[in-house]
Scaffold this motif. Structure first.
Motif, short mmCIF file in Angstrom:
data_model
loop_
_atom_site.label_atom_id
_atom_site.label_comp_id
_atom_site.label_asym_id
_atom_site.label_seq_id
_atom_site.Cartn_x
_atom_site.Cartn_y
_atom_site.Cartn_z
N HIS A 60 -71.52 26.49 -5.73
CA HIS A 60 -71.49 27.95 -5.60
C HIS A 60 -71.96 28.63 -6.89
N GLU A 81 -64.12 35.96 -15.21
CA GLU A 81 -64.34 36.88 -14.10
C GLU A 81 -64.22 36.11 -12.78
N MET A 82 -63.51 36.71 -11.85
CA MET A 82 -63.31 36.07 -10.54
C MET A 82 -63.92 36.94 -9.46
N ASP A 83 -64.83 36.37 -8.70
CA ASP A 83 -65.33 37.11 -7.55
C ASP A 83 -64.51 36.71 -6.33
N ASP A 84 -64.86 37.29 -5.19
CA ASP A 84 -64.07 37.02 -3.98
C ASP A 84 -64.09 35.54 -3.62
N TRP A 85 -65.24 34.92 -3.83
CA TRP A 85 -65.33 33.50 -3.52
C TRP A 85 -64.35 32.70 -4.38
N ASP A 86 -64.30 33.04 -5.66
CA ASP A 86 -63.37 32.34 -6.56
C ASP A 86 -61.93 32.52 -6.11
N LYS A 87 -61.62 33.75 -5.68
CA LYS A 87 -60.24 34.00 -5.24
C LYS A 87 -59.90 33.15 -4.02
N GLN A 88 -60.85 33.02 -3.12
CA GLN A 88 -60.63 32.16 -1.96
C GLN A 88 -60.51 30.70 -2.41
N TYR A 119 -55.33 30.61 -13.21
CA TYR A 119 -54.48 30.48 -12.02
C TYR A 119 -53.07 30.05 -12.44
#
Lengths: 159, 376
Positions: A60, A81-88, A119
């Protein structure tokens, strides 16, 4: 160009070289072992489950800019930095994330390492020392003198 | 000393065997890795080795099983002082890792303007000055925080339930007027001593004592005289030391620095901070104390003229950092003080220091000289 990786439990994964090279260790090994690229690179501390997740992460983020090799990394200076994919991606149980942190550390996939550490830190935040100990199976090994100091700290800070 | 675990990778096929020779047991990968399905990852072999004990991966039993570099990485994500403090109160390993260097980094993160460029490598493992700085800063911003009871009245840790909060009943309050501020102390040519601004105090959690200091002034016809009185609480009656202005003021020099101590100046002065260093004593056993005094003009000019808002701010023209060594117990003997003064002229640094709160941090440079850092 493809690179073959072998997990500690013998699983073999073939990935694009640019994906594998998000691991600093593999990137260096590929430079050293140019003549032996037909052989899988064994990752003796990374199981198949974790390696699959690491590869998924690297796939990714294959086009992300590389992180500087900063040994004195401090997230307060450069927050991850966390995008939505990272959060998932981080919606896994604690044990799995811990294994991922170890795998990322072992393979030196720094963005994943920082993500995992964030995390873990987010879990610990706002927890009392007792709760942290219970959750992560940490022994309370303070001496009575140290306990006294800590009690004073608690008394003083109301925390 | 806890060392980081060895997670280095071994060279490929150091045992001389090919993967197919080392994979006696087969399992379905789908069982534990659904994420692989449909992914671009090409699976070549679905085997799991369990016979080679040297390759068996140990599962983590505890957070403390992590290598230190990972724990430090986790720790670096704590942006709030209370999180860092709780983390350090968990076990000895995490407490050792949360050393003063970690607290310094936290401070730099919280107060980047004043923390930048401060080096504390020499402090590592020796003191807790940065932890104190961070927590003190945090607690001062916490409105509801009240200092705890003194050591004599604190219950033993085993009986602590809820931390005791001090309550002030104004009906029972006692008006404090130190002896040297009584009208009798005034002379015919000078007014009596009066306090200027709020007191500054510092509590050292290791020895559990609090110093409280007041800037005081009295006016003569031609000049203003200042002094700083330092008390060891709870005794507000007899100062441990009184630092006269002659100790820090050098009118002949200060006037060239942009400030003169004359009534015409109508300036303002304030004691900004005091800090005690019980572990730093001179050859006579006197304790090191550092004070910050600020002198300036009361500025009635609007901060932003175009806004039309008139704001009254104190612009500090002269900062005096006074390092003294005082006897921290009341004694009838020699009360002489010794020390030195550093004068900071903000304007000469193209800086403008405004505001009522100044914090002081001192650090040692490579030459063991003290460097002062202020926070406004």
């Amino acid at each position: 160009m493809k690179v073959t990786l072998e997990s500690s439990d013998g699983q073999v994964f073939t990935v694009d070289k640019e994906v594998a090279e998000l691991s600093v260790i593999i990137k260096e090994m590929l430079v050293i072992e140019q003549a032996n690229q037909d052989h899988p690179i064994p990752l003796l501390n990374v199981g198949a489950v974790e390696l699959a997740k690491v590869i998924e992460y690297c796939e990714h983020h294959r086009n992300d800019p590389t992180i500087d090799d900063d040994e004195d990394y401090d997230s307060r200076k450069k927050p991850i930095e966390m995008d939505d994919w990272d959060k998932q991606f981080t919606i896994v149980n604690k044990e799995m994330m811990f294994e991922l942190i170890l795998a990322a550390n072992s393979m030196q996939v720094k963005p994943l390492l920082h993500l995992g550490c964030r995390y873990a830190a987010d879990i610990v935040k706002r927890m009392s020392p007792t709760e942290i100990r219970d959750l992560f199976q940490i022994d309370d090994d303070f001496t009575p003198e140290e306990q006294d100091k800590i009690e004073w700290e608690k008394q003083w800070t109301k925390l | 000393m806890i060392s980081a675990k060895d997670y280095t990778l071994k060279r490929p096929h150091s045992d001389g065997r090919q993967p197919s020779q080392r994979n006696p047991k087969t399992v379905a990968l789908r069982e534990f890795s659904p994420l692989l399905l449909g992914s671009p990852i090409q699976l070549q072999s679905r085997t799991l080795e369990t016979t080679d004990p040297t390759k068996k991966k140990q599962r983590l039993q505890s957070l403390t099983d992590f290598p230190n570099e990972i724990l430090l990485n986790i720790q670096s994500n704590f942006t709030q002082p209370q999180d860092l403090l709780r983390f350090s109160q968990t076990c000895t390993l995490l407490r050792e890792l949360t050393d003063d260097g970690a607290w310094c980094k936290a401070y730099k993160g919280l107060v980047p303007r004043w923390g930048e460029g401060v080096e504390v490598g020499h402090l590592r493992g020796r003191t807790n000055v940065w932890r104190q700085a961070v927590m003190d800063d945090h607690l001062r911003k916490t409105v509801s925080w009240v200092a705890p009871e003194t050591a004599e009245t604190v219950k033993s840790p085993g009986t602590l339930s809820e931390p005791v909060r001090l309550r002030i009943d104004l009906k029972q309050a006692t008006h404090i007027k130190p002896q040297h501020m009584q009208p009798s102390a005034a002379t015919s040519e000078a007014s009596r001593w009066r306090n200027i601004g709020p007191p500054a105090s510092h509590t050292d959690p290791t020895i559990r004592t609090t110093l409280c200091a007041y800037m005081q002034t009295r006016t003569y016809k031609q000049r203003i005289e200042y002094q700083v009185a330092i008390y060891g609480l709870q005794d507000h009656g007899r100062p441990l030391a009184t630092i006269p202005s002659s100790f820090w003021a050098r009118p002949d020099i200060d006037i060239h620095l942009g400030y003169d101590f004359t009534p015409e100046r109508l300036g303002v002065a304030q004691l900004m901070d005091v800090k005690q260093f019980p572990d730093r004593r001179d050859s006579q056993g006197r304790m090191r104390v550092v004070l910050i005094l600020a002198f300036g003009d009361r500025n009635a000019a609007p901060l932003g003229a175009e806004d039309g808002d008139v704001q009254f701010l104190d612009t500090w023209l002269l900062i005096k950092v006074v390092e003294i060594f005082i006897c921290d117990t009341l004694s009838a003997g020699d009360r002489k003080i010794g020390g030195r003064v550093e004068t900071i002229v903000p304007n000469s640094r193209q800086e403008h220091i405004r505001g009522r709160a100044v914090r002081l941090y001192s650090t040692k440079d490579e030459n063991d000289a003290t460097a002062f850092h202020l926070e406004v």
